[in-house]
Design an enzyme around this catalytic site. Structure first.
Site, PDB file in Angstrom:
ATOM      1  N   GLU A  31       0.847  -1.211   0.000  1.00 50.74           N
ATOM      2  CA  GLU A  31       0.000   0.000   0.000  1.00 50.74           C
ATOM      3  C   GLU A  31       0.873   1.249   0.000  1.00 50.74           C
ATOM      4  O   GLU A  31       0.616   2.201  -0.744  1.00 50.74           O
ATOM      5  CB  GLU A  31      -0.901   0.029   1.252  1.00 50.74           C
ATOM      6  CG  GLU A  31      -1.679  -1.242   1.494  1.00 50.74           C
ATOM      7  CD  GLU A  31      -2.998  -1.270   0.743  1.00 50.74           C
ATOM      8  OE1 GLU A  31      -3.578  -0.204   0.531  1.00 50.74           O
ATOM      9  OE2 GLU A  31      -3.431  -2.373   0.352  1.00 50.74           O
ATOM     10  N   ASP A 176      -4.118  -9.985  -8.561  1.00 48.18           N
ATOM     11  CA  ASP A 176      -4.352  -9.066  -9.682  1.00 48.18           C
ATOM     12  C   ASP A 176      -3.134  -8.297 -10.193  1.00 48.18           C
ATOM     13  O   ASP A 176      -2.684  -8.462 -11.334  1.00 48.18           O
ATOM     14  CB  ASP A 176      -5.485  -8.085  -9.329  1.00 48.18           C
ATOM     15  CG  ASP A 176      -5.329  -7.416  -7.957  1.00 48.18           C
ATOM     16  OD1 ASP A 176      -4.371  -7.745  -7.242  1.00 48.18           O
ATOM     17  OD2 ASP A 176      -6.160  -6.558  -7.606  1.00 48.18           O
ATOM     18  N   GLU A 280     -18.283  -6.946  -3.509  1.00 45.76           N
ATOM     19  CA  GLU A 280     -16.878  -7.360  -3.399  1.00 45.76           C
ATOM     20  C   GLU A 280     -16.682  -8.769  -3.973  1.00 45.76           C
ATOM     21  O   GLU A 280     -15.701  -9.037  -4.652  1.00 45.76           O
ATOM     22  CB  GLU A 280     -16.439  -7.292  -1.933  1.00 45.76           C
ATOM     23  CG  GLU A 280     -14.963  -7.511  -1.668  1.00 45.76           C
ATOM     24  CD  GLU A 280     -14.070  -6.369  -2.172  1.00 45.76           C
ATOM     25  OE1 GLU A 280     -14.558  -5.458  -2.852  1.00 45.76           O
ATOM     26  OE2 GLU A 280     -12.863  -6.401  -1.886  1.00 45.76           O
ATOM     27  N   GLU A 299     -11.964  -0.652 -10.524  1.00 48.16           N
ATOM     28  CA  GLU A 299     -11.557  -1.550 -11.621  1.00 48.16           C
ATOM     29  C   GLU A 299     -12.490  -1.543 -12.828  1.00 48.16           C
ATOM     30  O   GLU A 299     -12.028  -1.569 -13.969  1.00 48.16           O
ATOM     31  CB  GLU A 299     -11.385  -2.987 -11.094  1.00 48.16           C
ATOM     32  CG  GLU A 299     -10.139  -3.214 -10.237  1.00 48.16           C
ATOM     33  CD  GLU A 299     -10.227  -2.645  -8.835  1.00 48.16           C
ATOM     34  OE1 GLU A 299     -11.336  -2.233  -8.429  1.00 48.16           O
ATOM     35  OE2 GLU A 299      -9.206  -2.589  -8.126  1.00 48.16           O
TER      36      GLU A 299
HETATM   37  C1  DMJ Z   1      -6.019  -0.332  -5.854  1.00 44.80           C
HETATM   38  O1  DMJ Z   1      -5.432   0.110  -4.696  1.00 44.80           O
HETATM   39  C2  DMJ Z   1      -4.984  -0.917  -6.773  1.00 44.80           C
HETATM   40  O2  DMJ Z   1      -5.496  -0.926  -8.053  1.00 44.80           O
HETATM   41  C3  DMJ Z   1      -4.559  -2.293  -6.369  1.00 44.80           C
HETATM   42  O3  DMJ Z   1      -3.690  -2.896  -7.285  1.00 44.80           O
HETATM   43  C4  DMJ Z   1      -5.735  -3.205  -6.137  1.00 44.80           C
HETATM   44  N1  DMJ Z   1      -6.964  -2.518  -6.196  1.00 44.80           N
HETATM   45  C5  DMJ Z   1      -7.078  -1.327  -5.461  1.00 44.80           C
HETATM   46  C6  DMJ Z   1      -8.437  -0.667  -5.584  1.00 44.80           C
HETATM   47  O4  DMJ Z   1      -9.472  -1.581  -5.654  1.00 44.80           O
END
Ligand code: DMJ
Length: 457
Positions: A31, A176, A280, A299
């Site tokens: 983060e 992801d 979610e 997204e």
């Molecule tokens: C974001 O903080 C970034 O895109 C991260 O890679 C995963 N998704 C969150 C938001 O949903």
């Protein structure tokens, strides 16, 4: 702030004057990297861009303060990469004291393996390989732990033993951005090994995660969907897809797989239409949310924006409008926009995540801002996983250091900037033909099929 130079300058000055990382606080490495390090680097790149395509974003007497701050933060994150037997970093670190003594040895693949874009940019701007070296080692370590049988990675791993604690292989939470950053690292740095890993991973995803008919817009069978499977056997693990996975059509646009992107995006948009938000987790078998909150995630908007850029089909403007209207209707609160606690009941939580501004709002804004210099200036840009803008330019193509990065022992080849067309630029892109621009991107019978599958009709 985008497109408004005085607001941008004010914000930068505020950051320089007030932000310090010398704090006794424990942060998540991922983060802190994507949100804080990424924004510092992006702003630094914009300030120092000689072409200034966004208007005058230069800062009077700017002395690389943001770059120094970025370095300061990254140095404080480095302890996460020490004393780990695999090279995969600890998930959390204290900015003052390093890794807490009771630290968790388990981390998710996305958290540990999606640091390369920010760490690589920092290294290349500073001419100091340390940051790229540790981030690249983590990617390699994870990559080497993929299953011999399927080539897939799981979602949670022990950083000391290298054992997979979470064996779920999917495209959503926990995985992801690992895939996203393999491709984006290649686009930015041109290291061919990143593209090779991405291509391999993409192939394995198609082979083991993708269900449904072969082509999105023709043939028989269910609409294509990417499911969660056991990384070692490829067997289905559950019947939900999560909201995070909606980024994948956007990634598919970047590699030119626009047709497949259209289908997956349409599935997520149908879920959005049903609830006015994305739960979610959505259970495609039960046709109901498994986890019902919606924290204003970006997204689906991100994929909508990228699909619009690729196809210029006004359908995607319509999707953006629809999303915007439901955000206004269901999430607007007195001082901002609120997380939906329950997408059916539309109850709210007192929480607005930072990605709402840096991604959800930004992609919505850009979707409708045809004239934005990002689209018009002729320069190439890329978004980090947190939506921060970085220019794809020569200065990230050169590593100024002499030492060897993990994986370069065998003189790994570097792509020249022109090789980029091998990934995603229009000549190679599987573009939707012009005559389809004003038609529905997906044939109406397939649209209806998806609407039925999510209980819309
Ligand atoms: C974001 O903080 C970034 O895109 C991260 O890679 C995963 N998704 C969150 C938001 O949903």
């Amino acid at each position: 702030v985008m497109g408004n130079s005085s607001e941008f300058q004010k914000a930068v000055k505020l950051v320089i004057d007030t932000v310090s990382f010398d704090k006794d606080s424990t942060v998540q490495v991922f983060e802190a990297t994507i949100r804080v390090l990424g924004s510092l680097l992006s702003a630094h790149i914009i300030i120092t861009d000689t072409k200034q395509p966004f208007g005058d974003m230069s800062i009077k007497d700017y002395d690389n303060e943001l770059l120094h701050m970025a370095r300061d933060l990254a140095v404080r994150l480095l302890p996460a990469f020490e004393n780990t037997k695999t090279g995969i970093p600890y998930p959390r670190v204290n900015l003052k004291k390093g890794v807490p003594p009771d630290s968790n040895n388990e981390t998710c693949t996305a958290g540990a393996g999606s640091l390369l874009v920010e760490f690589g940019i920092l290294s290349r701007l500073l001419g100091d390989s340390t940051f790229e070296w540790v981030a690249r080692r983590a990617v390699k370590a994870l990559w080497n732990l993929r299953s011999n049988n399927t080539g897939l990675l799981g979602n949670v791993v022990n950083i000391q033993t290298g054992h997979w604690v979470g064996r779920q292989s999917g495209l959503g939470a926990g995985s992801d951005s690992f895939y996203e950053y393999l491709l984006k690292s290649y686009i930015l740095f041109g290291e061919k090994e990143d593209l090779e890993m991405f291509n391999d991973a993409y192939r394995n995803i198609q082979n083991h995660l993708r269900r449904g008919r072969e082509a999105c817009n023709e043939g028989e069978g269910d609409p294509p969907l990417y499911v969660n499977v056991n990384m070692f056997t490829g067997q289905l693990m559950n019947t939900w897809i999560d909201s995070l996975q909606a980024f994948f059509p956007g990634l598919q646009v970047l590699i030119g797989d626009v047709e497949d992107a259209i289908c997956l995006h349409a599935f997520y948009y149908a879920i959005w239409k049903r609830y006015g938000a994305l739960p979610e987790r959505y259970n495609w078998q039960l046709q109901a949310p498994d986890v019902p909150f919606y924290p204003l995630r970006p997204e689906l908007v991100e994929s909508t924006y990228l699909l619009y850029q690729a196809t210029k089909n006004p359908f995607y403007l319509h999707v953006g409008m629809d999303i915007l209207q439901s955000l206004e209707k269901y999430t607007k609160a007195k001082c901002g926009y609120a997380t939906l606690h329950h997408v059916v009941e539309k109850t709210k939580e007192d929480r607005m995540e930072s990605f709402f501004l840096s991604e959800t709002c930004k992609y919505l804004y850009l979707l409708f801002d045809e004239e934005n210099p990002l689209h018009k200036s002729g320069n190439k840009y890329m978004f980090t996983t947190e939506g921060h803008v970085v220019s794809v330019d020569e200065r990230f193509r050169n590593s100024l250091w002499q030492d060897i990065l993990p994986g370069e022992e065998d003189n790994a080849e570097k792509a020249k900037p022109n090789d980029l067309k091998a990934v995603n630029f229009s000549s190679n892109c599987n573009r939707v033909p012009d005559e389809r621009r004003y038609l529905l991107p997906l044939k109406s019978n397939y649209m209806r099929q998806i609407d039925q599958m999510v209980g819309l009709i």
